[in-house]
Design an enzyme around this catalytic site. Structure first.
Site, PDB file in Angstrom:
ATOM      1  CG  ASN A 103      -0.210  -0.202   2.682  1.00 33.77           C
ATOM      2  OD1 ASN A 103       0.450   0.955   2.733  1.00 33.77           O
ATOM      3  ND2 ASN A 103      -0.227  -1.179   3.121  1.00 33.77           N
ATOM      4  CG  ASP A 142      -7.497  -4.735   6.024  1.00 32.33           C
ATOM      5  OD1 ASP A 142      -7.121  -4.869   7.285  1.00 32.33           O
ATOM      6  OD2 ASP A 142      -8.053  -3.503   5.385  1.00 32.33           O
ATOM      7  CE  LYS A 190       8.578 -13.739 -13.006  1.00 28.28           C
ATOM      8  NZ  LYS A 190       9.536 -13.158 -14.215  1.00 28.28           N
ATOM      9  N   PRO A 228      -4.066 -11.328  10.526  1.00 27.26           N
ATOM     10  CG  PRO A 228      -2.222 -11.627  11.877  1.00 27.26           C
ATOM     11  CD  PRO A 228      -2.697 -11.781  10.223  1.00 27.26           C
ATOM     12  CG  PHE A 270      -3.011   6.152  13.380  1.00 29.91           C
ATOM     13  CD1 PHE A 270      -1.926   5.971  14.682  1.00 29.91           C
ATOM     14  CD2 PHE A 270      -2.435   7.375  12.756  1.00 29.91           C
ATOM     15  CE1 PHE A 270      -1.119   6.473  15.220  1.00 29.91           C
ATOM     16  CE2 PHE A 270      -1.662   8.084  13.474  1.00 29.91           C
ATOM     17  CZ  PHE A 270      -0.942   7.832  14.600  1.00 29.91           C
ATOM     18  CE  LYS A 298     -11.139   1.437  10.821  1.00 27.58           C
ATOM     19  NZ  LYS A 298     -10.338   2.194   9.763  1.00 27.58           N
ATOM     20  CE  LYS A 300      -9.227  -1.867  13.612  1.00 26.88           C
ATOM     21  NZ  LYS A 300      -8.225  -2.554  12.655  1.00 26.88           N
TER      22      LYS A 300
HETATM   23  N1  CTP Z   1      -4.401  -2.556  12.054  1.00 28.87           N
HETATM   24  C1  CTP Z   1      -3.850  -3.678  12.624  1.00 28.87           C
HETATM   25  N2  CTP Z   1      -3.841  -4.772  12.106  1.00 28.87           N
HETATM   26  C2  CTP Z   1      -4.496  -5.075  10.983  1.00 28.87           C
HETATM   27  C3  CTP Z   1      -5.335  -3.772  10.269  1.00 28.87           C
HETATM   28  C4  CTP Z   1      -5.244  -2.599  10.813  1.00 28.87           C
HETATM   29  O1  CTP Z   1      -3.064  -3.468  13.682  1.00 28.87           O
HETATM   30  N3  CTP Z   1      -4.641  -6.252  10.141  1.00 28.87           N
HETATM   31  C5  CTP Z   1      -4.268  -1.390  12.862  1.00 28.87           C
HETATM   32  C6  CTP Z   1      -3.642  -0.116  11.943  1.00 28.87           C
HETATM   33  O2  CTP Z   1      -2.302  -0.110  12.378  1.00 28.87           O
HETATM   34  C7  CTP Z   1      -4.495   1.032  12.888  1.00 28.87           C
HETATM   35  C8  CTP Z   1      -5.706   0.552  12.832  1.00 28.87           C
HETATM   36  O3  CTP Z   1      -5.750  -0.950  13.117  1.00 28.87           O
HETATM   37  O4  CTP Z   1      -3.947   1.434  13.939  1.00 28.87           O
HETATM   38  C9  CTP Z   1      -6.783   0.814  11.792  1.00 28.87           C
HETATM   39  O5  CTP Z   1      -6.096   0.709  10.466  1.00 28.87           O
HETATM   40  P1  CTP Z   1      -7.249   0.856   9.167  1.00 28.87           P
HETATM   41  O6  CTP Z   1      -6.560   0.251   8.041  1.00 28.87           O
HETATM   42  O7  CTP Z   1      -7.700   2.154   9.254  1.00 28.87           O
HETATM   43  O8  CTP Z   1      -8.702  -0.160   9.806  1.00 28.87           O
HETATM   44  P2  CTP Z   1      -8.987  -1.578   9.084  1.00 28.87           P
HETATM   45  O9  CTP Z   1      -9.043  -2.473  10.536  1.00 28.87           O
HETATM   46  O10 CTP Z   1      -8.064  -2.007   7.943  1.00 28.87           O
HETATM   47  O11 CTP Z   1     -10.578  -1.324   8.762  1.00 28.87           O
HETATM   48  P3  CTP Z   1     -11.179  -0.803   7.111  1.00 28.87           P
HETATM   49  O12 CTP Z   1     -10.312  -1.471   6.266  1.00 28.87           O
HETATM   50  O13 CTP Z   1     -12.450  -1.332   7.509  1.00 28.87           O
HETATM   51  O14 CTP Z   1     -11.016   0.633   7.491  1.00 28.87           O
END
Ligand code: CTP
Length: 403
Positions: free
Chosen positions: A208, A276, A286, A303, A322, A336, A340
């Site tokens: 990303n 995610d 490859k 996770p 965040f 969130k 979380k």
């Molecule tokens: N985060 C994490 N592990 C993941 C996904 C996210 O620890 N697998 C943490 C990020 O570091 C951040 C927070 O969760 O502190 C939110 O991340 P974000 O990408 O905004 O949220 P998502 O859980 O991915 O939700 P969505 O994609 O639905 O916005």
């Protein structure tokens, strides 16, 4: 500045010992006094005369040196300092420290000291990766030993990888943090940062746009307030800050493991843009183009590191997550925070038009149990300093240690 501070500097035997000479110069330039100790192996790489001349103090080399023992015994020598620094710290010195050996002056001083110890490991990459060294490293971390480096790169032995001693400038930053009397002195804060890479095959991955800039700035700001910072970072495009302990990872699952290994902590700041999903059927070789066919990638959920740690017995007393959103920022961030289980959420709008993801500025909203604060758009390092100060205030308030 390090005026009136005394550093007991143990120089181990490695090609990086030459950098210890520069370290002595930088320490003295900042006003610190240096008590130099040179191991037998260290003296194969730098001369006793250059060490003593640069330090401007007598060099200590032997455990049973009658003159030194008569004037100041090794126990006193190890306690008269404000900080003990081992640079370079060889695999052998690490093993001695982890095993509690005291069979020469350096290892005896390390056993006898009542001060914090900072090591700058330096060794061949295979020695660094060896399970014995990694075991010793875990033991030393658990014992509260501070560490800076090692860096990755080309090594004097012709190999490439982690094992190069941190640069003197970075060791100086770590010394400054270790001796800081800022509001976070003695506190351990964990920061995750950067993107993760999820492999598709050995040469391709899903990533990303996170640069790691905001997480890096936060880690530096926490360090500047005196915290010991464990910085767990994915492959970011900005370099990690000096003076923090870096855990470099690639995938979300590796990041979770590194976070768990770094706990316990007084606070956790989860800034990383974690993927995610990962590719469940990632190929070991490859993937080749096949006429008329497209690869069928299957995904598995990664996770959720933040949620996992919030529910774990080792949950830090303060957990900051965040939320990177492109719409309904506050509503999503508030949900969130509840989902979380973290204490605060730092929410930001990362729509392409904002220029925030990968940019130098950030406009955040701090979502806490008390409500939502809108912070002005600021350079990322200023957002970081403001957040670090809030964390310091919160930890101080919690323990009553602020007074
Ligand atoms: N985060 C994490 N592990 C993941 C996904 C996210 O620890 N697998 C943490 C990020 O570091 C951040 C927070 O969760 O502190 C939110 O991340 P974000 O990408 O905004 O949220 P998502 O859980 O991915 O939700 P969505 O994609 O639905 O916005």
């Amino acid at each position: 500045m390090l005026a009136d501070r005394r550093i007991l500097l143990i120089i181990g035997g490695g090609i990086a010992a030459y950098k210890a000479l520069e370290l002595i110069r930088l320490l003295r330039r900042q006003g610190a006094a240096v008590t130099p100790v040179l191991t037998r192996a260290g003296a194969e790489f730098v001369t006793p005369l250059s060490v003593a001349a640069l330090a401007g103090e007598p060099l200590h080399r032997d455990l049973f040196d009658l003159t030194t023992e008569a004037e100041m015994g090794h126990i006193q020598l190890s306690r008269a300092a404000d900080l003990v620094v081992v640079a370079p710290c060889t695999a052998d010195l690490m093993a001695k420290m982890a095993g509690g050996h005291a069979d020469d002056l350096a290892s005896t001083l390390l056993m006898a000291t009542d001060k914090r110890v900072l090591i700058a490991p330096a060794m061949n990459v295979r020695m660094w990766d060896h399970p014995a060294t990694q075991r010793n490293l875990a033991t030393l971390r658990a014992d509260g030993v501070l560490m800076t480096g090692p860096d990755s790169g080309d090594m004097a032995c012709g190999e490439h990888g982690p094992g190069r001693m941190a640069e003197p400038r970075a060791i100086m930053a770590a010394i400054g943090a270790a001796l800081s009397d800022g509001p976070l002195a003695g506190r351990h804060v964990l920061v995750t940062s950067g993107p993760t890479h999820e492999p598709i095959d050995p040469v391709r991955y899903i990533a990303n746009r996170s640069s790691g800039a905001q997480g890096t700035a936060i880690a530096a700001a926490l360090r500047d307030l005196g915290a010991r910072v464990s910085f767990v970072t994915g492959p970011a495009s900005v370099a990690p800050p000096d003076g923090v302990t870096v855990f470099a990872v690639e995938s979300a699952r590796q990041m979770l493991e590194a976070v768990q290994a770094a706990l316990p902590a007084d606070a956790g700041v989860f800034c990383a843009a974690v993927a995610d999903w990962r590719v469940a059927n990632a190929a070991g070789q490859k993937m080749k183009k096949q006429a008329g066919g497209l690869p069928a990638l299957e995904f598995a959920e990664n996770p959720d590191i933040l949620a996992t740690i919030c529910a774990a017995p080792q949950r830090p007393p303060l957990v900051v997550g965040f939320a990177a959103e492109t719409h309904d920022v506050i509503a999503h961030a508030t949900a969130k925070r509840a989902r979380k289980g973290c204490d605060w959420i730092v929410a930001n709008d990362v729509s392409p038009g904002t220029g925030i993801m990968g940019g130098t500025e950030n406009a955040v909203h701090l979502v806490t149990a008390q409500g939502v604060e809108d912070w002005p758009r600021l350079p990322k390092d200023q957002v970081a300093r403001q957040l670090a100060a809030r964390i310091a205030a919160e930890l101080g308030a919690e323990t009553g240690a602020a007074s």
